[in-house]
Design an enzyme around this catalytic site. Structure first.
Site, PDB file in Angstrom:
ATOM      1  N   ASP A 247       0.858  -1.182   0.000  1.00 30.12           N
ATOM      2  CA  ASP A 247       0.000   0.000   0.000  1.00 30.12           C
ATOM      3  C   ASP A 247       0.903   1.245   0.000  1.00 30.12           C
ATOM      4  O   ASP A 247       2.119   1.148  -0.181  1.00 30.12           O
ATOM      5  CB  ASP A 247      -0.935  -0.060   1.210  1.00 30.12           C
ATOM      6  CG  ASP A 247      -2.251   0.676   0.994  1.00 30.12           C
ATOM      7  OD1 ASP A 247      -2.222   1.776   0.419  1.00 30.12           O
ATOM      8  OD2 ASP A 247      -3.311   0.159   1.418  1.00 30.12           O
TER       9      ASP A 247
ATOM     10  N   ASP B 224      -5.786   3.354  -7.096  1.00 33.36           N
ATOM     11  CA  ASP B 224      -6.710   3.689  -6.013  1.00 33.36           C
ATOM     12  C   ASP B 224      -7.064   5.175  -6.111  1.00 33.36           C
ATOM     13  O   ASP B 224      -6.490   5.918  -6.904  1.00 33.36           O
ATOM     14  CB  ASP B 224      -6.016   3.377  -4.687  1.00 33.36           C
ATOM     15  CG  ASP B 224      -6.944   3.433  -3.487  1.00 33.36           C
ATOM     16  OD1 ASP B 224      -8.178   3.419  -3.683  1.00 33.36           O
ATOM     17  OD2 ASP B 224      -6.434   3.487  -2.347  1.00 33.36           O
TER      18      ASP B 224
ATOM     19  N   GLU C  37     -11.599   8.267  -8.105  1.00 34.76           N
ATOM     20  CA  GLU C  37     -12.968   8.723  -8.391  1.00 34.76           C
ATOM     21  C   GLU C  37     -12.997  10.088  -9.124  1.00 34.76           C
ATOM     22  O   GLU C  37     -13.994  10.301  -9.829  1.00 34.76           O
ATOM     23  CB  GLU C  37     -13.772   8.799  -7.082  1.00 34.76           C
ATOM     24  CG  GLU C  37     -14.048   7.459  -6.448  1.00 34.76           C
ATOM     25  CD  GLU C  37     -12.821   6.822  -5.792  1.00 34.76           C
ATOM     26  OE1 GLU C  37     -12.739   5.589  -5.756  1.00 34.76           O
ATOM     27  OE2 GLU C  37     -11.929   7.565  -5.332  1.00 34.76           O
TER      28      GLU C  37
ATOM     29  N   ARG D 144     -10.210   1.000  -8.290  1.00 32.99           N
ATOM     30  CA  ARG D 144     -11.335   1.214  -7.382  1.00 32.99           C
ATOM     31  C   ARG D 144     -12.529   1.825  -8.102  1.00 32.99           C
ATOM     32  O   ARG D 144     -13.654   1.382  -7.933  1.00 32.99           O
ATOM     33  CB  ARG D 144     -10.920   2.092  -6.188  1.00 32.99           C
ATOM     34  CG  ARG D 144     -11.972   2.117  -5.102  1.00 32.99           C
ATOM     35  CD  ARG D 144     -11.467   2.703  -3.815  1.00 32.99           C
ATOM     36  NE  ARG D 144     -11.293   4.153  -3.891  1.00 32.99           N
ATOM     37  CZ  ARG D 144     -10.862   4.892  -2.869  1.00 32.99           C
ATOM     38  NH1 ARG D 144     -10.520   4.313  -1.724  1.00 32.99           N
ATOM     39  NH2 ARG D 144     -10.725   6.200  -3.003  1.00 32.99           N
TER      40      ARG D 144
ATOM     41  N   ASP E  11     -12.987  -0.224   0.692  1.00 33.72           N
ATOM     42  CA  ASP E  11     -12.512  -0.259   2.081  1.00 33.72           C
ATOM     43  C   ASP E  11     -13.592  -0.785   3.018  1.00 33.72           C
ATOM     44  O   ASP E  11     -14.227  -0.021   3.758  1.00 33.72           O
ATOM     45  CB  ASP E  11     -12.051   1.127   2.510  1.00 33.72           C
ATOM     46  CG  ASP E  11     -10.835   1.585   1.719  1.00 33.72           C
ATOM     47  OD1 ASP E  11     -10.130   0.730   1.170  1.00 33.72           O
ATOM     48  OD2 ASP E  11     -10.588   2.803   1.650  1.00 33.72           O
TER      49      ASP E  11
ATOM     50  N   HIS F 117      -6.449  -8.217   2.598  1.00 33.87           N
ATOM     51  CA  HIS F 117      -5.887  -6.872   2.748  1.00 33.87           C
ATOM     52  C   HIS F 117      -6.361  -6.268   4.057  1.00 33.87           C
ATOM     53  O   HIS F 117      -7.502  -6.475   4.474  1.00 33.87           O
ATOM     54  CB  HIS F 117      -6.311  -6.000   1.561  1.00 33.87           C
ATOM     55  CG  HIS F 117      -5.781  -4.605   1.620  1.00 33.87           C
ATOM     56  ND1 HIS F 117      -4.489  -4.306   1.972  1.00 33.87           N
ATOM     57  CD2 HIS F 117      -6.382  -3.402   1.341  1.00 33.87           C
ATOM     58  CE1 HIS F 117      -4.305  -2.992   1.907  1.00 33.87           C
ATOM     59  NE2 HIS F 117      -5.438  -2.422   1.534  1.00 33.87           N
TER      60      HIS F 117
END
Length: 928
Positions: free
Chosen positions: A398, A512, A515, A594, A610, A668
């Site tokens: 990450d 990630d 958006e 994502r 998440d 994860h």
């Protein structure tokens, strides 16, 4: 004004085109004309009259507290058919506000929990809409002109619309409505262009001319699939709305949301606007998928796709009915007629594109956490997995691997050994995946951070309305956002990745925060006033503003404004990332994103975000992965054992069992929580986790073949039960179980403290995957033993599953002997197939570098037929054949005519071992 629901087939000339599409004159009465929807049956009439009387009585008893009696035309509209005329959520609708729009106002009690229920303000039957002024034939269908003579209540109403209808295939209809005079933004998505008109469509299409409406029927049954006469068409510059009745309540899709697989139609609004938020019910999540699948009475299915990327909401109501509401673009609908659900999804992907074929290693087990803290600690986890011989194909990091959370860097102290770790992974035939975010740190001294300096120089960031890079805040602090709608940005992205790859030769990428996510609302300067950031209507987005935790809608991008492109951001980044990986590695790309949009499966997989270490989150992962199967993104999974919060040993064991059957399987974890990889648990739990991963790895040949079929023709991998049993109404709401392909039923434990699980077993014979013992179900709920170390798996009769002796990596597994499992049907037949290639090269099917085998059983003879061969198949042998459901013990078994030793078990399982046959050779095996 003509009655709003009056539907007729008498359209303006020329109408020969319609007659051809509507069927012949023998169509039963009632199929050519729709009665007014509010008097569709005697029961409905009675209900309306009763409702009217009830309202009148209440008004008398209450002394008039409900206000003046509404006009009769309003009382005629049943509650379930009241289409919302005042959907604004930040306004308390009053009678005055409602009637100012020309609508009906009747107060009704709210639903429990304060949820909005029956609209107080709704359209009367005679609300003005568009008129179909002309309709002409074209080579592919029709073109029409729609005219609105009375303005609606949103600004910049468009008075003249163009209607385009294309009968693209016998099972696909394309209807597009746009401004007749001026070009409008349309989604820059490559879609197939029909070259000829469908000759024998399985649908018929009618129009209501005044008011305009569409009526679509299935020819075979007469079922009305769409009826848009139930509410007015509104087409303003920033408010587009169209409503329809639905033929049933069994509706799926419309992502991305956390919900049951089967949506509730009890006044549910689903918002589509990509948003960074931990998955929770009722809110818009990371991706936008304006597609639904609907199961009709009798088992037929159809799908509807609105090709529109603007902020949108879809309102569902118990009529059953549906309203599309979007704030830009055009109304560009594709309707897929199936007629079965598998075919609907295939037809959808024929438009948006079939998913990419993943590398084999992508289907292995992945391990990650935020908070390893160092490359050495990451390495220790990998070594512990190897020490316990637990399968693992990929190790991830990450954002803590980065230097100051900046892309294309790694921490020179804590992750100094990262290049050595990656080298070690490769030596053990394992792979490395790292995270990247689209927010590029903007606060470094000039000349010290090439990614920002170079993107600034080339003009590759999202800009404000003033033409300067929009600055938000993400993990590294203040950031600018890469504009992936610009092809030059793809080149810059590639160059950055090439430079990083020279130091850390990664194998896949995890994108990630795309958006895109922003810790601020809009930018460091907020957002400017104007119609893009403050549109006349804002859908029901979390935060009540388009800029909530993202960038300003007014931000400028190469292709258009962010107002139009927001929902495409993750797709465009995935496209750039997959392309870069191909150029860097020369192999199939592996990307997990994502944020997603239709066609994303061509470039990436998806994880469900998440989640939390809670039992309900484990359950919700099943409808989540099944929904993404509908969306054409088969490579999907949730964070196994949960991302945030602290897991328990029982929860993590059960979740590892379920997660071993996610198409994309990754454990994860967040920072500052205890580790949850399999090595940290008790010997019993660790063994249970290892065993279920071994089961997954044994099934890799079957899973890989399913992905080939997804890539080739759009089959689903993880599949709802109703896809295989569409006429069994008991399956329509099932989302605690699922299938792999047609034939493998997964029934996980989703509750704490139990040692049994109840699952639905569809009609037919099913075999226990581990033992071959059979159960003959009439289509019923069965209670199954489920001790902590056991996951219930059942094989459907008539299937042949190719399996393999599992290794600790997919590469080790693929060299091991095959074990073919045959599950005989009640008529003693079975079928299966196997796709085999090198597991990583680009376009192996397209280039012919693959092997494809078909397995078949009939009349006690098993045959393996090689339909296409490649050199890789010569390296693998078929060692064992297990045949479930052999009712009588054979006297002998013949392999290619030669007698062969065998064993026969009391539960009717025939096993033939030590076959030693090359996969490239066809063979037959007979039992007598």
């Amino acid at each position: 004004m003509k009655s709003y629901q009056k539907l007729t087939t008498a359209v303006p000339q020329p109408s020969a085109c319609q007659v051809e599409e509507e069927g012949d004159a023998s169509t039963p009465a009632g199929h050519g004309q729709l009665a007014p929807w509010w008097v569709g049956s005697g029961l409905l009439v009675a209900a309306v009259l009763l409702s009217t009387v009830t309202v009148w009585v209440l008004r008398q008893v209450s002394g008039g507290w409900l206000g003046p009696t509404p006009p009769p035309k309003c009382l005629l509209v049943p509650e379930s058919h009241r289409f919302d005329c005042y959907p604004e959520r930040t306004v308390v609708v009053t009678q005055e506000l409602c009637e100012s729009r020309g609508c009906c106002f009747i107060e009704t009690p709210p639903l429990p929990g304060g949820k909005r229920g029956v609209p107080w303000c709704f359209y009367p039957p005679d609300f003005p809409s568009y008129t179909l002024e002309s309709l002409n034939q074209t080579a592919l269908g029709m073109v029409g002109l729609l005219v609105r003579r009375e303005k609606a209540y949103y600004p910049q109403d468009i008075e003249r619309l163009r209607l385009d209808v294309e009968f693209e295939t016998d099972t696909r209809l394309h209807i597009k409505i746009t401004d007749a005079a001026n070009p409008r933004y349309e989604v820059p998505l490559e879609v197939p262009r029909a070259t000829k008109r469908a000759e024998n469509p399985i649908y018929s299409l009618d129009f209501s001319p005044d008011p305009f409406g569409v009526l679509l029927r299935r020819r075979a049954t007469g079922t009305v699939l769409l009826n848009t006469t139930v509410a007015p068409l509104i087409f303003a510059d920033q408010f587009l709305q169209i409503s329809t009745t639905l033929p049933s309540r069994f509706l799926y899709g419309l992502g991305e949301h956390r919900s049951t697989l089967l949506h509730s139609l009890d006044w549910t609004t689903l918002t589509l606007w990509a948003r960074d938020v931990s998955p929770m019910e009722s809110f818009n999540l990371y991706g936008a998928h304006p597609f639904y699948l609907l199961m009709e009475e009798g088992g037929d299915a159809h799908g509807v796709f609105l090709l529109n990327s603007n902020a949108m909401e879809v309102a569902l109501q118990p009529a059953p009915g549906l309203t599309w509401r979007t704030i830009g673009g055009v109304l560009d609908f594709y309707i897929f007629l199936g007629p079965d659900p598998n075919m609907v999804i295939q037809q959808y992907q024929q438009v948006i594109g079939f998913p990419a074929m993943p590398p084999l290693w992508a289907l292995g087990f992945h391990l990650c956490r935020w908070g390893y803290g160092s490359s050495n600690e990451t390495w220790q986890t990998v070594r512990a997995m190897r020490n316990y011989q637990i399968p693992q194909d990929a190790q991830w990091n990450d954002i803590d691997y980065m230097d100051g959370y900046r892309d294309f860097t790694f921490d020179p102290q804590k992750f100094a050994s990262l290049p050595s770790l990656v080298e070690d992974l490769h030596k053990h035939r394992q792979h490395y995946v790292m995270i990247l975010d689209p927010g590029i740190s903007s606060t470094n001294p000039h000349g010290s951070y090439w990614p920002f300096d170079e993107a600034l120089r080339r003009g590759l960031f999202l800009n404000t309305t003033q033409g300067q890079p929009l600055i938000g805040q993400v993990w590294p602090g203040f950031t600018a956002f890469a504009d992936f709608s610009n092809p030059d940005t793809h080149q810059w992205w590639l160059e950055n990745l090439q430079q990083f790859y020279a130091h850390v030769p990664f194998d896949g990428l995890w994108i990630d925060m795309n958006e895109p996510s922003n810790f601020m609302d809009g930018s460091q300067d907020g957002c400017p006033p104007g119609e893009l950031d403050s549109p006349p209507y804002t859908p029901a987005v979390l935060g009540d503003a388009l800029s909530a935790k993202t960038v300003c809608a007014s931000a400028k991008q190469k292709t258009s404004v962010h107002y139009n492109l927001h929902n495409l951001y993750g797709l465009m980044e995935a496209k750039a990332t997959a392309s870069a990986l191909i150029q860097i590695r020369g192999k199939r790309p592996f990307v997990i994103s994502r944020s997603t949009f239709p066609s994303q499966g061509r470039y990436s997989g998806h994880w469900l975000g998440d989640n939390r270490s809670q039992w309900k989150d484990m359950y919700y992962s099943i409808p989540g992965l099944l929904s993404f199967s509908l969306f054409g993104i088969p490579l999907v999974g949730a964070d196994i054992c949960g991302f945030s919060g602290s897991t328990s040993e029982e929860l993590c064991t059960r979740w590892m069992q379920l997660g071993a059957f996610y198409p994309f399987a990754r454990n994860h974890n967040t920072q500052n929580e205890k580790a949850q990889d399999p090595t940290v648990f008790s010997p019993a739990a660790r063994t249970a986790m290892k065993d279920v991963l071994m089961t997954r790895y044994s099934l890799l040949p079957y899973l890989y073949t399913l992905f080939h079929r997804a890539h080739l023709q759009g089959d689903t991998v993880a599949r709802p039960l109703f896809f295989e049993f569409p006429r069994d109404v008991s399956t329509l709401g099932l989302d605690r179980q699922f299938l792999w392909g047609r034939s493998l039923l997964v029934t996980p434990v989703l509750e704490p403290g139990v040692d049994t699980v109840t699952g639905y077993v569809p009609r037919g014979v099913w075999y226990d995957f581990y033992t071959g013992s059979s159960v003959n179900s009439s289509g019923e709920m069965l209670n199954m033993p489920a001790p902590l170390e056991h996951l219930n798996l059942h094989i459907r009769e008539g299937a042949i599953l190719p399996t393999q002796k599992p290794g600790t990596t997919s590469e080790a597994t693929r060299g091991n002997p095959l074990h073919l499992i045959v599950a005989l049907s009640q008529s003693a037949t079975a079928w299966g197939d196997l796709f085999w290639d090198d597991g990583e090269s680009l376009d192996t099917f397209e280039r012919g570098s693959y092997s494809y085998l078909v397995f078949n059983v009939t009349q006690n003879i098993f045959t393996s037929t090689v339909l296409h061969a490649s050199s890789e198949a010569t390296e693998v042998t078929t060692d064992t054949l297990s045949i479930f459901g052999v009712r009588e013990q054979p006297s002998k078994v013949l392999l290619n005519g030669q007698e062969k030793p065998f064993s026969y078990l009391h539960n009717q399982v025939l096993i033939v071992s030590d076959l030693g046959l090359s996969l490239s050779q066809g063979f037959s095996l007979q039992w007598l």
